[in-house]
Scaffold this motif. Structure first.
Motif, PDB file in Angstrom:
ATOM      1  N   ALA A 182       0.794  -1.238   0.000  1.00 26.99           N
ATOM      2  CA  ALA A 182       0.000   0.000   0.000  1.00 26.99           C
ATOM      3  C   ALA A 182       0.824   1.285   0.000  1.00 26.99           C
ATOM      4  N   THR A 183       2.132   1.194   0.230  1.00 25.53           N
ATOM      5  CA  THR A 183       2.944   2.409   0.384  1.00 25.53           C
ATOM      6  C   THR A 183       3.784   2.684  -0.854  1.00 25.53           C
ATOM      7  N   ASP A 184       3.790   3.941  -1.288  1.00 21.19           N
ATOM      8  CA  ASP A 184       4.643   4.381  -2.398  1.00 21.19           C
ATOM      9  C   ASP A 184       5.936   4.928  -1.797  1.00 21.19           C
ATOM     10  N   HIS A 185       7.043   4.224  -2.029  1.00 14.68           N
ATOM     11  CA  HIS A 185       8.319   4.627  -1.436  1.00 14.68           C
ATOM     12  C   HIS A 185       9.174   5.464  -2.395  1.00 14.68           C
ATOM     13  N   CYS A 186       8.568   5.981  -3.464  1.00 17.12           N
ATOM     14  CA  CYS A 186       9.305   6.897  -4.346  1.00 17.12           C
ATOM     15  C   CYS A 186       9.380   8.301  -3.733  1.00 17.12           C
ATOM     16  N   GLY A 187       8.348   8.651  -2.968  1.00 19.28           N
ATOM     17  CA  GLY A 187       8.335   9.970  -2.331  1.00 19.28           C
ATOM     18  C   GLY A 187       8.444  11.089  -3.348  1.00 19.28           C
ATOM     19  N   SER A 188       9.298  12.053  -3.044  1.00 14.96           N
ATOM     20  CA  SER A 188       9.450  13.217  -3.927  1.00 14.96           C
ATOM     21  C   SER A 188      10.525  13.008  -5.002  1.00 14.96           C
ATOM     22  N   CYS A 189      11.129  11.822  -5.027  1.00 16.08           N
ATOM     23  CA  CYS A 189      12.187  11.533  -6.017  1.00 16.08           C
ATOM     24  C   CYS A 189      11.620  11.591  -7.435  1.00 16.08           C
ATOM     25  N   THR A 190      12.337  12.266  -8.329  1.00 17.70           N
ATOM     26  CA  THR A 190      11.915  12.357  -9.740  1.00 17.70           C
ATOM     27  C   THR A 190      13.068  12.000 -10.679  1.00 17.70           C
ATOM     28  N   ARG A 191      13.992  11.200 -10.194  1.00 19.36           N
ATOM     29  CA  ARG A 191      15.170  10.888 -11.024  1.00 19.36           C
ATOM     30  C   ARG A 191      14.788  10.243 -12.353  1.00 19.36           C
ATOM     31  N   CYS A 192      13.844   9.311 -12.332  1.00 11.00           N
ATOM     32  CA  CYS A 192      13.472   8.654 -13.591  1.00 11.00           C
ATOM     33  C   CYS A 192      12.779   9.636 -14.533  1.00 11.00           C
ATOM     34  N   VAL A 193      11.931  10.486 -13.976  1.00  5.00           N
ATOM     35  CA  VAL A 193      11.233  11.494 -14.784  1.00  5.00           C
ATOM     36  C   VAL A 193      12.245  12.436 -15.438  1.00  5.00           C
ATOM     37  N   ASP A 194      13.201  12.906 -14.637  1.00  2.00           N
ATOM     38  CA  ASP A 194      14.194  13.871 -15.113  1.00  2.00           C
ATOM     39  C   ASP A 194      15.163  13.261 -16.122  1.00  2.00           C
ATOM     40  N   ALA A 195      15.450  11.961 -15.956  1.00  2.00           N
ATOM     41  CA  ALA A 195      16.478  11.336 -16.791  1.00  2.00           C
ATOM     42  C   ALA A 195      15.954  10.880 -18.151  1.00  2.00           C
ATOM     43  N   CYS A 196      14.647  10.696 -18.275  1.00  2.00           N
ATOM     44  CA  CYS A 196      14.104  10.165 -19.537  1.00  2.00           C
ATOM     45  C   CYS A 196      14.347  11.163 -20.672  1.00  2.00           C
ATOM     46  N   PRO A 197      15.159  10.803 -21.664  1.00  2.00           N
ATOM     47  CA  PRO A 197      15.532  11.771 -22.705  1.00  2.00           C
ATOM     48  C   PRO A 197      14.413  12.116 -23.683  1.00  2.00           C
ATOM     49  N   THR A 198      13.378  11.283 -23.748  1.00  2.00           N
ATOM     50  CA  THR A 198      12.275  11.574 -24.668  1.00  2.00           C
ATOM     51  C   THR A 198      11.039  12.096 -23.928  1.00  2.00           C
ATOM     52  N   LYS A 199      11.186  12.318 -22.614  1.00  3.80           N
ATOM     53  CA  LYS A 199      10.099  12.851 -21.779  1.00  3.80           C
ATOM     54  C   LYS A 199       8.857  11.953 -21.829  1.00  3.80           C
ATOM     55  N   ALA A 200       9.089  10.655 -21.825  1.00  4.19           N
ATOM     56  CA  ALA A 200       7.984   9.704 -21.869  1.00  4.19           C
ATOM     57  C   ALA A 200       7.332   9.509 -20.501  1.00  4.19           C
ATOM     58  N   ILE A 201       8.074   9.817 -19.417  1.00  2.00           N
ATOM     59  CA  ILE A 201       7.535   9.623 -18.068  1.00  2.00           C
ATOM     60  C   ILE A 201       6.896  10.922 -17.618  1.00  2.00           C
ATOM     61  N   LEU A 202       5.596  10.885 -17.447  1.00  2.00           N
ATOM     62  CA  LEU A 202       4.832  12.086 -17.109  1.00  2.00           C
ATOM     63  C   LEU A 202       4.797  12.287 -15.594  1.00  2.00           C
ATOM     64  N   PRO A 203       4.544  13.500 -15.140  1.00  4.59           N
ATOM     65  CA  PRO A 203       4.578  13.794 -13.698  1.00  4.59           C
ATOM     66  C   PRO A 203       3.521  13.057 -12.879  1.00  4.59           C
ATOM     67  N   ASN A 204       2.482  12.527 -13.524  1.00  8.61           N
ATOM     68  CA  ASN A 204       1.398  11.883 -12.764  1.00  8.61           C
ATOM     69  C   ASN A 204       1.529  10.361 -12.723  1.00  8.61           C
ATOM     70  N   ASN A 205       2.761   9.865 -12.654  1.00  5.58           N
ATOM     71  CA  ASN A 205       3.022   8.416 -12.562  1.00  5.58           C
ATOM     72  C   ASN A 205       2.470   7.652 -13.771  1.00  5.58           C
ATOM     73  N   THR A 206       2.540   8.265 -14.914  1.00  6.63           N
ATOM     74  CA  THR A 206       2.064   7.646 -16.150  1.00  6.63           C
ATOM     75  C   THR A 206       3.180   7.688 -17.185  1.00  6.63           C
ATOM     76  N   VAL A 207       3.259   6.640 -17.997  1.00 12.04           N
ATOM     77  CA  VAL A 207       4.246   6.608 -19.074  1.00 12.04           C
ATOM     78  C   VAL A 207       3.522   6.709 -20.411  1.00 12.04           C
ATOM     79  N   ASP A 208       3.933   7.670 -21.212  1.00 12.70           N
ATOM     80  CA  ASP A 208       3.434   7.787 -22.575  1.00 12.70           C
ATOM     81  C   ASP A 208       4.238   6.805 -23.418  1.00 12.70           C
TER      82      ASP A 208
END
Length: 308
Positions: A182-208
């Protein structure tokens, strides 16, 4: 101890004996919370040219449509993190495809597990799955207590990171069910969002999916859109960027599956050698690998796109 409890304990031990890293069990129910998410994802066009994602909407949500009378979903993890990675002066291939095609390796183990279960539990109906049918694997794994879905949408385990395959057994036997994670342990980390070079990872936990490098290099059969030029960071089959930067993968340990060990050429080839590869060598290096999905022509297209 009830029969359900003893059977569940035995199944988890047997799964471990067969090499699975974790095993959880959830009740086979309609995935009500997933329905609007899946519908929105499809309506947004995030599936791109993966039109098969639009098929079997109800089956993706209701395990009883896959196994009549389904009562339980067994979710399993199988590690694929390698002990050695490719030479840095190379075109990159996703780590999951280093060795033999996981579909064959893991399905064989799943069938072996079901065979052993039949001997202990008696006769029952079941089907096994690993990324090859309309099954919402990450949802079931989370419901089975194995981890949470990160911002990159992949399942993350606190103990193991995310470099593992998911697999399921749906069966018409009632078992002892684990609590959902039940717990999301990503917290405020956005490393995957920031690192994706094609901006496929959206801020709302969704991948385009239509912007993901894995989609372009594996699923897309047409030409790769030119405006993504210089955004691939040398990936020619799949992409591990979002996993490589994830802090939870500091807990990843090398797998113990010999069939996932790569051909030495895959590890040692430099860019110029990949550029000059012949179809014969391609077929030899990847004779049992998932990389064959692109065929030689697709692999050449991906390398040419990076060279242009």
């Amino acid at each position: 101890m009830t029969k359900k409890e003893s059977h569940t304990i035995w199944i988890k031990r047997e799964a471990q004996r067969l090499g699975f890293d974790a095993c959880g069990v959830s009740k086979a129910v309609f995935l009500e919370e997933e329905a609007p998410r899946l519908e929105q994802w499809l309506q947004s066009g995030f599936q791109g040219e993966m039109h098969y994602m639009e098929n079997h909407f109800d089956k993706r949500l209701d395990p009883a449509l896959l196994v009549p009378g389904a009562k339980s979903v067994i979710s399993l993890l199988y590690n694929y993190f390698p002990s050695d990675i490719q030479n840095q002066d190379s075109f990159h291939i996703s780590k999951y495809a280093y060795g033999e095609d996981y579909h064959h390796v893991i399905k064989k183990k799943l069938h072996e597990l079901v065979g052993s279960m039949q001997e202990v539990l008696g006769s029952f109906h079941a089907r096994v799955f690993t990324d090859s049918a309309p099954v919402m694997e990450r949802a079931w794994a989370q419901k089975s207590g194995l981890g949470w879905r990160g911002k990159h949408s992949l399942l993350i385990s606190k103990q193991r990171g995310s470099f593992f395959f998911l697999a399921e057994i749906i069966l018409d036997v009632e078992l002892n069910y684990d609590l959902p994670f039940a717990t999301d342990h990503c917290g405020s980390c956005t490393r995957c969002v920031d690192a994706c070079p094609t901006k496929a990872i959206l801020p709302n936990n969704t991948v385009d999916g239509s912007k993901c490098i894995s989609y372009f290099t594996i699923e897309l059969k047409d030409e790769i859109p030119a405006h993504f030029k210089d955004h691939f960071e040398d990936w020619v089959f799949g992409c591990d960027i979002c996993q490589d930067v994830c802090p939870w993968n500091r807990f990843s340990t090398p797998h113990k599956e010999p069939k996932f060990d790569p051909d030495n050429r895959l590890l040692n080839f430099k860019k110029n050698e990949w550029e000059e590869i012949t179809e014969e060598i391609f077929k030899d290096i990847f004779k049992k690998s998932a990389v064959k999905r692109t065929k030689f022509a697709g692999f050449e297209r991906n390398i040419s796109f990076l060279k242009k």
